[in-house]
Design a protein around this motif. Structure first.
Motif, PDB file in Angstrom:
ATOM      1  N   TYR A  18       0.833  -1.207   0.000  1.00 47.78           N
ATOM      2  CA  TYR A  18       0.000   0.000   0.000  1.00 47.78           C
ATOM      3  C   TYR A  18       0.871   1.262   0.000  1.00 47.78           C
ATOM      4  CZ  TYR A  18      -2.805  -3.855   1.719  1.00 47.78           C
ATOM      5  OH  TYR A  18      -3.406  -5.088   1.876  1.00 47.78           O
ATOM      6  N   PHE A  21      -0.598   4.537   1.267  1.00 52.26           N
ATOM      7  CA  PHE A  21      -0.690   4.652   2.720  1.00 52.26           C
ATOM      8  C   PHE A  21       0.597   5.241   3.297  1.00 52.26           C
ATOM      9  CE2 PHE A  21      -0.370   2.975   7.072  1.00 52.26           C
ATOM     10  CZ  PHE A  21      -1.580   3.412   7.587  1.00 52.26           C
ATOM     11  N   ILE A 192      -9.436   5.361   0.596  1.00 51.16           N
ATOM     12  CA  ILE A 192     -10.829   4.965   0.827  1.00 51.16           C
ATOM     13  C   ILE A 192     -11.460   4.452  -0.466  1.00 51.16           C
ATOM     14  CG2 ILE A 192     -13.129   5.807   1.451  1.00 51.16           C
ATOM     15  CD1 ILE A 192     -11.716   7.766   3.389  1.00 51.16           C
ATOM     16  N   GLY A 195     -10.164   1.145  -1.269  1.00 57.85           N
ATOM     17  CA  GLY A 195     -10.450   0.144  -0.251  1.00 57.85           C
ATOM     18  C   GLY A 195      -9.206  -0.400   0.432  1.00 57.85           C
ATOM     19  N   HIS A 196      -8.132   0.394   0.453  1.00 63.30           N
ATOM     20  CA  HIS A 196      -6.860  -0.060   1.006  1.00 63.30           C
ATOM     21  C   HIS A 196      -6.598   0.436   2.424  1.00 63.30           C
ATOM     22  CE1 HIS A 196      -4.949  -0.773  -3.246  1.00 63.30           C
ATOM     23  NE2 HIS A 196      -5.876  -1.654  -2.930  1.00 63.30           N
ATOM     24  N   LEU A 197      -7.382   1.378   2.921  1.00 64.28           N
ATOM     25  CA  LEU A 197      -7.090   1.987   4.221  1.00 64.28           C
ATOM     26  C   LEU A 197      -7.128   0.950   5.337  1.00 64.28           C
ATOM     27  CD1 LEU A 197      -6.514   4.493   5.922  1.00 64.28           C
ATOM     28  CD2 LEU A 197      -8.983   4.882   6.053  1.00 64.28           C
ATOM     29  N   ILE A 198      -8.232   0.221   5.430  1.00 65.73           N
ATOM     30  CA  ILE A 198      -8.383  -0.779   6.501  1.00 65.73           C
ATOM     31  C   ILE A 198      -7.354  -1.891   6.343  1.00 65.73           C
ATOM     32  CG2 ILE A 198      -9.940  -2.480   7.520  1.00 65.73           C
ATOM     33  CD1 ILE A 198     -12.259  -0.640   6.781  1.00 65.73           C
ATOM     34  N   SER A 199      -7.094  -2.293   5.100  1.00 63.63           N
ATOM     35  CA  SER A 199      -6.119  -3.370   4.859  1.00 63.63           C
ATOM     36  C   SER A 199      -4.723  -2.949   5.300  1.00 63.63           C
ATOM     37  CB  SER A 199      -6.102  -3.735   3.375  1.00 63.63           C
ATOM     38  OG  SER A 199      -7.370  -4.156   2.938  1.00 63.63           O
ATOM     39  N   VAL A 201      -3.914  -0.602   7.586  1.00 62.81           N
ATOM     40  CA  VAL A 201      -3.886  -0.501   9.052  1.00 62.81           C
ATOM     41  C   VAL A 201      -3.832  -1.899   9.669  1.00 62.81           C
ATOM     42  CG1 VAL A 201      -5.180   0.222  11.092  1.00 62.81           C
ATOM     43  CG2 VAL A 201      -5.073   1.724   9.089  1.00 62.81           C
ATOM     44  N   ASP A 202      -4.614  -2.829   9.130  1.00 69.34           N
ATOM     45  CA  ASP A 202      -4.621  -4.212   9.623  1.00 69.34           C
ATOM     46  C   ASP A 202      -3.243  -4.855   9.460  1.00 69.34           C
ATOM     47  OD1 ASP A 202      -6.000  -6.778  10.434  1.00 69.34           O
ATOM     48  OD2 ASP A 202      -5.316  -7.341   8.418  1.00 69.34           O
ATOM     49  N   ARG A 206      -0.830  -6.351  12.475  1.00 73.68           N
ATOM     50  CA  ARG A 206      -0.355  -7.738  12.495  1.00 73.68           C
ATOM     51  C   ARG A 206       1.164  -7.833  12.454  1.00 73.68           C
ATOM     52  NH1 ARG A 206      -1.282 -10.174   8.200  1.00 73.68           N
ATOM     53  NH2 ARG A 206      -2.358  -8.630   6.916  1.00 73.68           N
TER      54      ARG A 206
END
Length: 304
Positions: A18, A21, A192, A195-199, A201-202, A206
Protein backbone atom coordinates in the motif's frame (compact mmCIF):
# COMPACT_ATOMS: atom_id res chain seq x y z
CA UNK A 1 11.44 2.81 2.04
CA UNK A 2 12.96 0.00 -0.03
CA UNK A 3 12.83 -2.31 2.98
CA UNK A 4 9.10 -1.69 3.51
CA UNK A 5 8.18 -2.33 -0.12
CA UNK A 6 10.60 -5.16 -0.88
CA UNK A 7 11.22 -7.20 2.27
CA UNK A 8 8.46 -9.61 3.42
CA UNK A 9 7.08 -9.44 6.96
CA UNK A 10 6.11 -12.25 9.32
CA UNK A 11 6.28 -16.01 9.07
CA UNK A 12 4.02 -16.06 6.01
CA UNK A 13 6.34 -13.71 4.12
CA UNK A 14 3.71 -11.03 3.43
CA UNK A 15 4.62 -7.96 1.41
CA UNK A 16 3.39 -4.45 2.20
CA UNK A 17 1.62 -3.30 -1.00
CA UNK A 18 0.00 0.00 0.00
CA UNK A 19 2.32 2.73 -1.26
CA UNK A 20 -0.38 5.42 -1.00
CA UNK A 21 -0.69 4.65 2.72
CA UNK A 22 3.01 5.47 3.14
CA UNK A 23 2.36 8.81 1.42
CA UNK A 24 -0.55 9.47 3.81
CA UNK A 25 1.55 8.69 6.91
CA UNK A 26 4.44 10.85 5.73
CA UNK A 27 2.24 13.83 4.92
CA UNK A 28 0.04 13.76 8.03
CA UNK A 29 3.09 13.85 10.30
CA UNK A 30 4.70 16.64 8.27
CA UNK A 31 1.46 18.63 8.31
CA UNK A 32 1.13 18.27 12.09
CA UNK A 33 4.74 19.33 12.72
CA UNK A 34 4.59 22.36 10.40
CA UNK A 35 1.23 23.44 11.88
CA UNK A 36 2.61 23.14 15.41
CA UNK A 37 5.66 25.24 14.47
CA UNK A 38 3.44 27.97 12.99
CA UNK A 39 1.27 28.04 16.13
CA UNK A 40 4.28 28.05 18.46
CA UNK A 41 5.94 30.90 16.56
CA UNK A 42 2.60 32.78 16.37
CA UNK A 43 2.78 33.07 12.60
CA UNK A 44 -0.34 33.62 10.52
CA UNK A 45 -2.15 30.45 9.47
CA UNK A 46 -3.73 32.20 6.48
CA UNK A 47 -2.68 30.84 3.09
CA UNK A 48 -0.22 33.08 1.25
CA UNK A 49 -1.40 31.83 -2.16
CA UNK A 50 -4.68 30.52 -3.60
CA UNK A 51 -5.45 27.05 -2.26
CA UNK A 52 -5.56 25.51 -5.73
CA UNK A 53 -1.86 26.33 -6.17
CA UNK A 54 -0.98 24.43 -3.00
CA UNK A 55 -3.11 21.59 -4.35
CA UNK A 56 -1.10 21.65 -7.59
CA UNK A 57 2.12 21.05 -5.66
CA UNK A 58 0.34 18.49 -3.49
CA UNK A 59 -1.02 16.42 -6.39
CA UNK A 60 2.33 16.45 -8.16
CA UNK A 61 4.11 15.49 -4.93
CA UNK A 62 1.74 12.58 -4.30
CA UNK A 63 2.23 11.33 -7.85
CA UNK A 64 6.01 11.66 -7.44
CA UNK A 65 6.09 9.64 -4.23
CA UNK A 66 3.58 7.04 -5.43
CA UNK A 67 5.51 6.46 -8.67
CA UNK A 68 8.74 6.17 -6.69
CA UNK A 69 7.33 3.67 -4.17
CA UNK A 70 5.50 1.60 -6.80
CA UNK A 71 8.51 1.49 -9.11
CA UNK A 72 10.53 -0.29 -6.41
CA UNK A 73 8.44 -3.40 -7.15
CA UNK A 74 9.19 -3.45 -10.86
CA UNK A 75 12.60 -2.01 -11.70
CA UNK A 76 16.19 -3.17 -11.36
CA UNK A 77 18.91 -1.34 -9.48
CA UNK A 78 20.47 0.26 -12.62
CA UNK A 79 17.15 1.81 -13.65
CA UNK A 80 16.59 3.20 -10.13
CA UNK A 81 20.11 4.64 -10.15
CA UNK A 82 19.73 6.29 -13.54
CA UNK A 83 16.45 7.86 -12.42
CA UNK A 84 17.96 9.20 -9.19
CA UNK A 85 20.90 10.62 -11.13
CA UNK A 86 18.78 12.28 -13.83
CA UNK A 87 16.95 14.86 -11.72
CA UNK A 88 18.62 17.96 -13.17
CA UNK A 89 17.38 17.78 -16.76
CA UNK A 90 13.62 17.53 -15.95
CA UNK A 91 13.98 20.53 -13.58
CA UNK A 92 15.62 22.54 -16.35
CA UNK A 93 12.81 21.65 -18.77
CA UNK A 94 10.08 22.55 -16.24
CA UNK A 95 11.88 25.79 -15.29
CA UNK A 96 11.84 26.80 -18.93
CA UNK A 97 8.12 26.02 -19.26
CA UNK A 98 6.89 27.36 -15.89
CA UNK A 99 9.32 30.13 -14.95
CA UNK A 100 10.47 31.15 -18.44
CA UNK A 101 14.10 30.53 -17.53
CA UNK A 102 16.53 30.10 -20.39
CA UNK A 103 19.32 27.53 -20.46
CA UNK A 104 21.91 27.24 -23.22
CA UNK A 105 23.52 24.11 -24.63
CA UNK A 106 26.39 24.41 -22.16
CA UNK A 107 24.00 24.20 -19.20
CA UNK A 108 22.39 21.03 -20.58
CA UNK A 109 25.84 19.55 -21.29
CA UNK A 110 26.88 20.04 -17.64
CA UNK A 111 23.63 18.41 -16.48
CA UNK A 112 24.22 15.40 -18.73
CA UNK A 113 27.83 15.08 -17.57
CA UNK A 114 26.80 15.10 -13.89
CA UNK A 115 24.10 12.49 -14.62
CA UNK A 116 26.48 10.21 -16.52
CA UNK A 117 29.29 10.62 -13.97
CA UNK A 118 27.05 9.76 -11.00
CA UNK A 119 25.59 6.77 -12.85
CA UNK A 120 29.07 5.40 -13.64
CA UNK A 121 30.19 5.90 -10.04
CA UNK A 122 27.24 4.05 -8.50
CA UNK A 123 26.80 1.27 -11.05
CA UNK A 124 30.42 0.10 -11.22
CA UNK A 125 31.81 -0.40 -7.69
CA UNK A 126 35.08 -2.22 -7.05
CA UNK A 127 33.26 -4.81 -4.93
CA UNK A 128 30.97 -7.31 -6.66
CA UNK A 129 28.71 -7.65 -3.63
CA UNK A 130 25.06 -7.10 -4.49
CA UNK A 131 22.43 -5.94 -2.04
CA UNK A 132 19.86 -8.65 -1.20
CA UNK A 133 17.15 -6.12 -2.04
CA UNK A 134 18.32 -6.00 -5.65
CA UNK A 135 18.74 -9.66 -6.56
CA UNK A 136 16.56 -11.41 -9.12
CA UNK A 137 14.66 -8.30 -10.06
CA UNK A 138 14.18 -7.46 -13.72
CA UNK A 139 12.91 -4.15 -15.04
CA UNK A 140 9.47 -4.19 -16.63
CA UNK A 141 7.96 -1.69 -19.06
CA UNK A 142 5.53 -0.61 -16.34
CA UNK A 143 8.40 -0.08 -13.90
CA UNK A 144 10.34 2.05 -16.39
CA UNK A 145 7.21 4.12 -17.10
CA UNK A 146 6.77 4.64 -13.35
CA UNK A 147 10.36 5.89 -13.04
CA UNK A 148 9.82 8.28 -15.98
CA UNK A 149 6.67 9.51 -14.26
CA UNK A 150 8.63 9.92 -11.03
CA UNK A 151 11.23 12.08 -12.81
CA UNK A 152 8.64 14.23 -14.54
CA UNK A 153 6.45 14.84 -11.49
CA UNK A 154 9.48 15.35 -9.23
CA UNK A 155 10.86 18.03 -11.54
CA UNK A 156 7.49 19.77 -11.72
CA UNK A 157 7.03 19.69 -7.93
CA UNK A 158 10.31 21.40 -7.04
CA UNK A 159 9.99 23.92 -9.88
CA UNK A 160 6.43 24.88 -8.93
CA UNK A 161 7.47 25.18 -5.28
CA UNK A 162 10.25 27.53 -6.40
CA UNK A 163 7.69 29.59 -8.37
CA UNK A 164 5.36 29.86 -5.34
CA UNK A 165 8.21 30.94 -3.04
CA UNK A 166 9.29 33.65 -5.46
CA UNK A 167 5.83 34.72 -6.59
CA UNK A 168 4.22 35.06 -3.15
CA UNK A 169 7.24 35.44 -0.86
CA UNK A 170 5.74 32.83 1.45
CA UNK A 171 7.26 31.28 4.54
CA UNK A 172 8.59 27.73 4.35
CA UNK A 173 6.21 26.44 7.03
CA UNK A 174 3.23 28.04 5.30
CA UNK A 175 3.86 26.17 2.07
CA UNK A 176 4.67 22.89 3.81
CA UNK A 177 1.54 23.06 5.99
CA UNK A 178 -0.95 23.71 3.21
CA UNK A 179 0.73 21.42 0.69
CA UNK A 180 0.93 18.46 3.06
CA UNK A 181 -2.61 19.07 4.38
CA UNK A 182 -3.89 18.85 0.81
CA UNK A 183 -1.78 15.71 0.34
CA UNK A 184 -3.32 14.15 3.46
CA UNK A 185 -6.85 14.72 2.19
CA UNK A 186 -6.07 13.51 -1.33
CA UNK A 187 -4.18 10.39 -0.26
CA UNK A 188 -6.83 9.52 2.35
CA UNK A 189 -9.51 9.85 -0.34
CA UNK A 190 -7.51 7.60 -2.63
CA UNK A 191 -7.09 4.96 0.09
CA UNK A 192 -10.83 4.97 0.83
CA UNK A 193 -11.78 4.76 -2.87
CA UNK A 194 -9.33 1.88 -3.43
CA UNK A 195 -10.45 0.14 -0.25
CA UNK A 196 -6.86 -0.06 1.01
CA UNK A 197 -7.09 1.99 4.22
CA UNK A 198 -8.38 -0.78 6.50
CA UNK A 199 -6.12 -3.37 4.86
CA UNK A 200 -3.02 -1.21 5.41
CA UNK A 201 -3.89 -0.50 9.05
CA UNK A 202 -4.62 -4.21 9.62
CA UNK A 203 -1.25 -5.15 8.09
CA UNK A 204 0.60 -2.87 10.52
CA UNK A 205 -1.37 -4.21 13.49
CA UNK A 206 -0.36 -7.74 12.50
CA UNK A 207 3.28 -6.79 11.87
CA UNK A 208 4.64 -4.45 14.52
CA UNK A 209 8.03 -4.24 12.83
CA UNK A 210 6.28 -2.78 9.79
CA UNK A 211 4.67 -0.15 12.04
CA UNK A 212 8.10 0.86 13.36
CA UNK A 213 9.50 1.00 9.82
CA UNK A 214 6.66 3.27 8.67
CA UNK A 215 7.11 5.49 11.75
CA UNK A 216 10.84 5.87 11.04
CA UNK A 217 10.19 6.57 7.35
CA UNK A 218 7.59 9.24 8.20
CA UNK A 219 9.90 10.92 10.71
CA UNK A 220 12.80 11.05 8.26
CA UNK A 221 10.49 12.23 5.45
CA UNK A 222 9.21 15.05 7.68
CA UNK A 223 12.71 16.23 8.56
CA UNK A 224 13.84 16.03 4.94
CA UNK A 225 10.83 18.03 3.75
CA UNK A 226 11.96 21.05 5.77
CA UNK A 227 15.49 20.83 4.36
CA UNK A 228 14.10 20.41 0.83
CA UNK A 229 11.83 23.44 1.13
CA UNK A 230 14.59 25.58 2.64
CA UNK A 231 16.99 24.65 -0.18
CA UNK A 232 14.44 25.36 -2.91
CA UNK A 233 13.39 28.69 -1.34
CA UNK A 234 16.96 29.87 -0.79
CA UNK A 235 18.85 28.47 -3.79
CA UNK A 236 16.24 27.40 -6.36
CA UNK A 237 14.99 24.13 -7.84
CA UNK A 238 18.00 23.42 -10.07
CA UNK A 239 20.50 23.76 -7.21
CA UNK A 240 18.34 21.37 -5.18
CA UNK A 241 18.31 18.85 -8.06
CA UNK A 242 22.11 19.14 -8.35
CA UNK A 243 22.53 18.49 -4.61
CA UNK A 244 20.19 15.47 -4.72
CA UNK A 245 22.13 14.05 -7.67
CA UNK A 246 25.66 14.52 -6.31
CA UNK A 247 24.84 13.56 -2.71
CA UNK A 248 24.79 9.88 -3.71
CA UNK A 249 28.33 10.11 -5.04
CA UNK A 250 29.56 12.05 -1.99
CA UNK A 251 27.96 9.62 0.48
CA UNK A 252 29.62 6.65 -1.23
CA UNK A 253 32.96 8.46 -1.32
CA UNK A 254 32.73 9.16 2.43
CA UNK A 255 31.73 5.54 3.10
CA UNK A 256 34.68 4.24 1.08
CA UNK A 257 37.06 6.55 2.91
CA UNK A 258 35.66 5.65 6.34
CA UNK A 259 35.66 1.88 5.81
CA UNK A 260 38.77 1.82 3.59
CA UNK A 261 36.89 0.37 0.62
CA UNK A 262 38.73 0.65 -2.72
CA UNK A 263 37.26 2.51 -5.69
CA UNK A 264 37.19 0.98 -9.16
CA UNK A 265 38.84 2.85 -12.04
CA UNK A 266 35.38 3.51 -13.52
CA UNK A 267 34.32 5.11 -10.22
CA UNK A 268 37.36 7.39 -10.37
CA UNK A 269 36.37 8.41 -13.90
CA UNK A 270 32.75 9.02 -12.79
CA UNK A 271 33.86 11.15 -9.84
CA UNK A 272 36.24 13.14 -12.06
CA UNK A 273 33.46 13.77 -14.60
CA UNK A 274 31.02 14.98 -11.92
CA UNK A 275 33.37 17.24 -9.99
CA UNK A 276 35.01 18.45 -13.20
CA UNK A 277 31.61 19.44 -14.62
CA UNK A 278 30.54 21.17 -11.40
CA UNK A 279 33.86 23.03 -11.08
CA UNK A 280 33.82 24.11 -14.74
CA UNK A 281 30.22 25.31 -14.42
CA UNK A 282 31.02 27.38 -11.32
CA UNK A 283 34.14 28.75 -13.05
CA UNK A 284 32.14 29.93 -16.07
CA UNK A 285 29.45 31.39 -13.80
CA UNK A 286 32.00 33.44 -11.80
CA UNK A 287 33.71 34.50 -15.03
CA UNK A 288 30.39 35.70 -16.40
CA UNK A 289 29.75 37.81 -13.30
CA UNK A 290 33.12 39.62 -13.20
CA UNK A 291 32.60 41.91 -16.22
CA UNK A 292 29.24 42.99 -14.85
CA UNK A 293 30.76 43.76 -11.46
CA UNK A 294 33.47 45.80 -13.15
CA UNK A 295 30.91 47.63 -15.28
CA UNK A 296 28.84 48.45 -12.23
CA UNK A 297 31.90 49.80 -10.43
CA UNK A 298 32.89 51.98 -13.41
CA UNK A 299 29.40 53.37 -13.81
CA UNK A 300 29.22 54.13 -10.08
CA UNK A 301 32.52 56.05 -10.18
CA UNK A 302 31.40 58.00 -13.27
CA UNK A 303 28.17 58.97 -11.56
CA UNK A 304 30.01 60.23 -8.52
Amino acid sequence: MEKIMRVPYGENKEYFKYSLFLVFCNRILTSAVSGAIMLASKKSLDPAAPIYKYCGVSISNILTTTCQYEALKYVSFPVQTLAKCAKMIPVMVWSTLIMQKRYNGKDYLFAVLVTVGCSLFILYPASTDISPYNTERESTVWGVLLMIGYLGFDGFTSTFQDKLFKGYDMEIHNQIFYTTTCSCLLSLTGLIVQGHLISAVDFMFRHQDCFYDVAILSTVATASQFFISYTIRTFGALTFATIMTTRQLVSILLSCAWFSHPLSWIQWIGAAVVFGALYTKSFFKSKRRKPWNGLDANSASNNS
